[in-house]
Design a protein around this motif. Structure first.
Motif, PDB file in Angstrom:
ATOM      1  N   MET A  78       0.837  -1.211   0.000  1.00  0.00           N
ATOM      2  CA  MET A  78       0.000   0.000   0.000  1.00  0.00           C
ATOM      3  C   MET A  78       0.868   1.256   0.000  1.00  0.00           C
ATOM      4  O   MET A  78       0.659   2.185   0.788  1.00  0.00           O
ATOM      5  CB  MET A  78      -0.913   0.019   1.228  1.00  0.00           C
ATOM      6  N   ASN A  79       1.856   1.259  -0.867  1.00  0.00           N
ATOM      7  CA  ASN A  79       2.871   2.315  -0.892  1.00  0.00           C
ATOM      8  C   ASN A  79       2.629   3.243  -2.089  1.00  0.00           C
ATOM      9  O   ASN A  79       3.068   2.983  -3.208  1.00  0.00           O
ATOM     10  CB  ASN A  79       4.251   1.644  -0.969  1.00  0.00           C
ATOM     11  N   ALA A  80       1.929   4.344  -1.829  1.00  0.00           N
ATOM     12  CA  ALA A  80       1.538   5.251  -2.910  1.00  0.00           C
ATOM     13  C   ALA A  80       2.747   5.961  -3.534  1.00  0.00           C
ATOM     14  O   ALA A  80       2.759   6.246  -4.733  1.00  0.00           O
ATOM     15  CB  ALA A  80       0.533   6.280  -2.400  1.00  0.00           C
ATOM     16  N   GLU A  81       3.770   6.199  -2.719  1.00  0.00           N
ATOM     17  CA  GLU A  81       4.962   6.892  -3.217  1.00  0.00           C
ATOM     18  C   GLU A  81       5.708   6.005  -4.224  1.00  0.00           C
ATOM     19  O   GLU A  81       6.096   6.463  -5.304  1.00  0.00           O
ATOM     20  CB  GLU A  81       5.866   7.278  -2.045  1.00  0.00           C
ATOM     21  N   LEU A  82       5.873   4.735  -3.895  1.00  0.00           N
ATOM     22  CA  LEU A  82       6.525   3.793  -4.807  1.00  0.00           C
ATOM     23  C   LEU A  82       5.707   3.651  -6.094  1.00  0.00           C
ATOM     24  O   LEU A  82       6.260   3.573  -7.199  1.00  0.00           O
ATOM     25  CB  LEU A  82       6.695   2.428  -4.122  1.00  0.00           C
ATOM     26  N   ALA A  83       4.394   3.652  -5.940  1.00  0.00           N
ATOM     27  CA  ALA A  83       3.510   3.574  -7.106  1.00  0.00           C
ATOM     28  C   ALA A  83       3.773   4.741  -8.056  1.00  0.00           C
ATOM     29  O   ALA A  83       3.847   4.566  -9.273  1.00  0.00           O
ATOM     30  CB  ALA A  83       2.043   3.560  -6.662  1.00  0.00           C
ATOM     31  N   ARG A  84       3.952   5.930  -7.485  1.00  0.00           N
ATOM     32  CA  ARG A  84       4.217   7.107  -8.315  1.00  0.00           C
ATOM     33  C   ARG A  84       5.566   6.990  -9.041  1.00  0.00           C
ATOM     34  O   ARG A  84       5.705   7.433 -10.180  1.00  0.00           O
ATOM     35  CB  ARG A  84       4.163   8.385  -7.467  1.00  0.00           C
ATOM     36  N   GLN A  85       6.541   6.374  -8.392  1.00  0.00           N
ATOM     37  CA  GLN A  85       7.839   6.176  -9.059  1.00  0.00           C
ATOM     38  C   GLN A  85       7.700   5.266 -10.271  1.00  0.00           C
ATOM     39  O   GLN A  85       8.328   5.494 -11.314  1.00  0.00           O
ATOM     40  CB  GLN A  85       8.848   5.561  -8.079  1.00  0.00           C
ATOM     41  N   VAL A  86       6.881   4.212 -10.130  1.00  0.00           N
ATOM     42  CA  VAL A  86       6.656   3.306 -11.256  1.00  0.00           C
ATOM     43  C   VAL A  86       6.032   4.070 -12.417  1.00  0.00           C
ATOM     44  O   VAL A  86       6.450   3.933 -13.574  1.00  0.00           O
ATOM     45  CB  VAL A  86       5.731   2.135 -10.843  1.00  0.00           C
ATOM     46  N   ILE A  87       5.039   4.893 -12.075  1.00  0.00           N
ATOM     47  CA  ILE A  87       4.311   5.628 -13.116  1.00  0.00           C
ATOM     48  C   ILE A  87       5.272   6.541 -13.893  1.00  0.00           C
ATOM     49  O   ILE A  87       5.219   6.610 -15.129  1.00  0.00           O
ATOM     50  CB  ILE A  87       3.148   6.427 -12.487  1.00  0.00           C
ATOM     51  N   SER A  88       6.197   7.178 -13.172  1.00  0.00           N
ATOM     52  CA  SER A  88       7.089   8.100 -13.883  1.00  0.00           C
ATOM     53  C   SER A  88       8.213   7.370 -14.622  1.00  0.00           C
ATOM     54  O   SER A  88       8.782   7.910 -15.575  1.00  0.00           O
ATOM     55  CB  SER A  88       7.644   9.168 -12.931  1.00  0.00           C
ATOM     56  N   ALA A  89       8.505   6.124 -14.227  1.00  0.00           N
ATOM     57  CA  ALA A  89       9.553   5.361 -14.922  1.00  0.00           C
ATOM     58  C   ALA A  89       9.139   5.001 -16.351  1.00  0.00           C
ATOM     59  O   ALA A  89       9.981   4.709 -17.204  1.00  0.00           O
ATOM     60  CB  ALA A  89       9.882   4.084 -14.147  1.00  0.00           C
ATOM     61  N   ASP A  90       7.825   5.014 -16.617  1.00  0.00           N
ATOM     62  CA  ASP A  90       7.328   4.552 -17.910  1.00  0.00           C
ATOM     63  C   ASP A  90       7.803   5.422 -19.077  1.00  0.00           C
ATOM     64  O   ASP A  90       7.947   4.939 -20.202  1.00  0.00           O
ATOM     65  CB  ASP A  90       5.791   4.502 -17.882  1.00  0.00           C
ATOM     66  N   ALA A  91       8.080   6.698 -18.809  1.00  0.00           N
ATOM     67  CA  ALA A  91       8.482   7.610 -19.896  1.00  0.00           C
ATOM     68  C   ALA A  91       9.779   7.143 -20.565  1.00  0.00           C
ATOM     69  O   ALA A  91       9.921   7.216 -21.790  1.00  0.00           O
ATOM     70  CB  ALA A  91       8.642   9.029 -19.349  1.00  0.00           C
ATOM     71  N   ALA A 150      -1.877   2.996  -6.104  1.00  0.00           N
ATOM     72  CA  ALA A 150      -1.991   4.347  -5.529  1.00  0.00           C
ATOM     73  C   ALA A 150      -3.440   4.628  -5.134  1.00  0.00           C
ATOM     74  O   ALA A 150      -3.726   5.262  -4.121  1.00  0.00           O
ATOM     75  CB  ALA A 150      -1.500   5.386  -6.540  1.00  0.00           C
ATOM     76  N   LYS A 151      -4.356   4.126  -5.943  1.00  0.00           N
ATOM     77  CA  LYS A 151      -5.793   4.360  -5.736  1.00  0.00           C
ATOM     78  C   LYS A 151      -6.306   3.685  -4.462  1.00  0.00           C
ATOM     79  O   LYS A 151      -7.127   4.251  -3.748  1.00  0.00           O
ATOM     80  CB  LYS A 151      -6.537   3.789  -6.948  1.00  0.00           C
ATOM     81  N   ILE A 152      -5.850   2.463  -4.208  1.00  0.00           N
ATOM     82  CA  ILE A 152      -6.399   1.701  -3.080  1.00  0.00           C
ATOM     83  C   ILE A 152      -5.457   1.679  -1.881  1.00  0.00           C
ATOM     84  O   ILE A 152      -5.706   0.959  -0.914  1.00  0.00           O
ATOM     85  CB  ILE A 152      -6.761   0.248  -3.497  1.00  0.00           C
ATOM     86  N   ALA A 153      -4.402   2.512  -1.937  1.00  0.00           N
ATOM     87  CA  ALA A 153      -3.402   2.506  -0.859  1.00  0.00           C
ATOM     88  C   ALA A 153      -4.022   2.829   0.495  1.00  0.00           C
ATOM     89  O   ALA A 153      -3.542   2.388   1.525  1.00  0.00           O
ATOM     90  CB  ALA A 153      -2.268   3.477  -1.177  1.00  0.00           C
TER      91      ALA A 153
END
Lengths: 233, 233
Positions: free
Chosen positions: A42-55, A110-113
């Motif tokens: 339930m780690n929203a911060e790590l989730a955000r890192q994944v999202i930005s790695a996609d670029a 991130a949504k269900i964190a």
């Protein structure tokens, strides 16, 4: 002398393509692992890192596309050389989509964190993830070694992932039926499980591409399915 | 004289590619329409027809891939000519995946054809389908006319499909919470709705490609999202 230089140079171009594919594979695997950790923890911060790695993955795919087009135009390759180039293009497309699937899992994480409920089905999802990453890793090794038999073995093993997804699907449905408060949360997990199964589909695509590069032939018939699979990939 | 012949011949090659893309678009649209009819009418036979239609789409995509590679090797195109060729390759990939999504809806239709319960959420799904097909049709027209502005308009309108998906999602969840016997059935509809949203994603990809062919530039920034969207495409 000139000809030898040309040959070396083509090899160097292939090697560069291979390095980009390999970097894409590493990023995709890390995104998947981090997305699952974000979901389980339930780690929203790590989730955000994944999202930005996609670029970075998207940029690499464009690079591979540009390189393959340039090589085709410059070399006019045929036979196995052409299969190498087309293969790199296809594999980069599959890896880019694996990244999209990891990003989607991260968005749901991130949504269900904040939900605070983690059903036992998470165990099944973790097994799916471990198998999906192992398969992806294996097929990238098969590509690095241009090993058709190893690629075929990965391809055959995809049925296990389908069976696992089927059991996670049933487990999540049971959980939803037991308590309606689980429904929203479990729906997100259903989509995560479907995403992991689709990672398996891209892995089998890559296996087919490796087999095609090496042999010039497609793999026989339809891809196998787990006996218990709902076959709704 | 020779040069003019070469020019004509390149145009003829582009025209052939365009005809294949157009055929792919027609098949993808029909598959989507039939899949939705099969779902709404619980028609397992029609669902099976959709599933078998997909092979033609896959074959056409391979044909487009072979043709684009041959044209790049033979012509070594640059600038707008190169963008035309790469654009055809990308669009055929998107249309092939639209076919996969239609096939997936058809498989689910065949699966639940015996269920006999069709919730009101089907109305929302039908609206999503109508919008998705209209958008796909529009973007294929934009491609046929190489109309960058029209492509951009399609791209902007994708937010409506995302909003619709969000409302179908909520509707289906409510339905599941009201009566646990709806859960399995509604879960399949949830995936169908997600598939329609993904058709919209491929439509926006095509819009981006048309814009790129015509202008040499990408569309500005990230694709817009419906305000109410869960952004979990």
């Amino acid at each position: 002398m000139v000809e030898q230089h040309t040959v070396r140079s083509f090899d160097a171009e292939l090697e560069l393509l291979g390095r980009h594919i390999s970097e894409m594979g590493g990023i995709a695997e890390k995104m998947l692992a981090d997305a699952m950790d974000a979901l389980a923890g339930m780690n929203a911060e790590l989730a955000r890192q994944v999202i930005s790695a996609d670029a970075r993955l998207d940029a690499l795919q464009r690079t591979v596309e540009e390189e393959t087009v340039a090589v085709i135009a410059r070399r006019q390759p045929v036979a196995v050389d052409l299969r190498e180039i087309i293969g790199a293009l296809r594999i980069s497309g599959d890896l880019e989509r694996v990244g999209d699937l990891a990003k989607n899992i991260a968005k749901r994480a991130a949504k269900i964190a904040g939900e605070g409920r983690m059903p036992r089905a998470m165990v099944g999802l973790k097994s799916m993830h471990d198998l999906a990453v192992m398969q992806l890793n294996d097929v990238l090794d098969a590509y690095a070694q241009r090993d058709a038999e190893r690629a075929k073995a990965v391809w055959l093993r995809d049925a296990e992932l389908d069976s696992l997804e089927d059991s996670v699907f049933r487990d999540l449905l049971t959980h939803m039926m037991e308590d309606p408060r689980n429904i929203t949360f479990c729906t997100h997990l259903l989509f995560c499980s479907k995403n992991l199964e689709r990672v398996g589909d891209h892995t089998t695509n890559i296996a087919e591409t490796v087999f095609y590069i090496r042999t010039g032939r497609p793999l026989p018939n339809e891809r196998p399915r787990g006996a218990a699979s709902t076959d709704l990939a």
